[in-house]
Design an enzyme around this catalytic site. Sequence first.
Site, mmCIF file in Angstrom:
data_model
loop_
_atom_site.group_PDB
_atom_site.id
_atom_site.type_symbol
_atom_site.label_atom_id
_atom_site.label_comp_id
_atom_site.label_asym_id
_atom_site.label_seq_id
_atom_site.Cartn_x
_atom_site.Cartn_y
_atom_site.Cartn_z
ATOM 1 N N TYR A 101 0.848 -1.191 0.000
ATOM 2 C CA TYR A 101 0.000 0.000 0.000
ATOM 3 C C TYR A 101 0.887 1.245 0.000
ATOM 4 O O TYR A 101 1.614 1.495 0.960
ATOM 5 C CB TYR A 101 -0.928 0.018 1.221
ATOM 6 C CG TYR A 101 -1.961 -1.095 1.243
ATOM 7 C CD1 TYR A 101 -2.209 -1.875 0.114
ATOM 8 C CD2 TYR A 101 -2.682 -1.354 2.388
ATOM 9 C CE1 TYR A 101 -3.155 -2.882 0.136
ATOM 10 C CE2 TYR A 101 -3.638 -2.366 2.424
ATOM 11 C CZ TYR A 101 -3.862 -3.130 1.293
ATOM 12 O OH TYR A 101 -4.801 -4.138 1.332
ATOM 13 N N SER A 142 -4.436 -14.085 1.792
ATOM 14 C CA SER A 142 -5.261 -13.125 1.069
ATOM 15 C C SER A 142 -5.274 -13.523 -0.398
ATOM 16 O O SER A 142 -4.224 -13.867 -0.961
ATOM 17 C CB SER A 142 -4.675 -11.713 1.237
ATOM 18 O OG SER A 142 -5.375 -10.766 0.468
ATOM 19 N N LEU A 156 -17.771 -2.807 -0.900
ATOM 20 C CA LEU A 156 -18.698 -1.987 -1.686
ATOM 21 C C LEU A 156 -18.455 -2.161 -3.182
ATOM 22 O O LEU A 156 -18.824 -1.308 -3.989
ATOM 23 C CB LEU A 156 -18.558 -0.508 -1.303
ATOM 24 C CG LEU A 156 -18.925 -0.155 0.136
ATOM 25 C CD1 LEU A 156 -18.776 1.342 0.379
ATOM 26 C CD2 LEU A 156 -20.344 -0.614 0.475
#
Length: 276
Positions: free
Chosen positions: A33, A135, A189
């Site tokens: 990130y 992940s 989302l």
Amino acid sequence: MWRFAGDDVPAARARVEAALAAGVTLFDTADIYGPDNGEPFGAAEALLGRVFAESPGLRDTMVLATKGGIVMGVPYDSSATYLASAIDASLARLGVDRIELWQIHRPDMLTHPQEAARALEDAHRAGKIAAIGVSNHSAAQAAALAKFLPVPLASHQPEFSALALGPLTDGVLDQAMAEEMAVLAWSPLGGGRLARPIDDHVHAVAALLDLKADAYGVSRAAAAYSWIMAHPARPIPIVGTQNPERIGEIPQALVPRWTRAEWYAVLQTSMGEKLP
């Protein structure tokens, strides 16, 4: 914490404190990130480390999770040597001596799971990581890694939302329930599409979420999170907003209750077809 960025440490601390005030205890970051925000590799971890340095007490109030194994230009490396170095580098950037949950970010097809497991076992034995997760792994990939680990895998982190339904049928949620693994749902989302629908399909799904949101007096986002959380694997939505006001609304996700008919209506609308 994918979008946890910038040089304003007080503002970064305010985001962390807003999440803690809302009852959030799990903070999920990754060494990769940074570049997506136009920042260097490791930038999100380094910013959180600066927050800890200014407010040391915050560290003890959270479950800290991070990920590694993505290498710029490679793209994946889960060799024992690299994983060991990645874990140490994350600890240094964060300024901590232990990470509660360390996850292999994406599977490396060129590393035998026994080799990856050896590095993770060493870090676990040394007290650097308290638990191990995966992940973006398939159920089979997770099972192969778990076979060589002395401790159970603690978590899966798949993409899962009312628009990304893969974990419902690819075995990930079934494995999580069978093995008592936590499920951390990223992009709950739908990459922002549920917040800002751009086609008829997403509008139709959003309309059903709005019915639930209106019935319980919560936001569409909260309804979307609650739809994920209704699954018996008890998925934990990884909420990515960086707006303190919206962070404060996260507990709304605990309010809605779904009937089976309502939940399956969202599923079938998202699928674009009826279940048999």
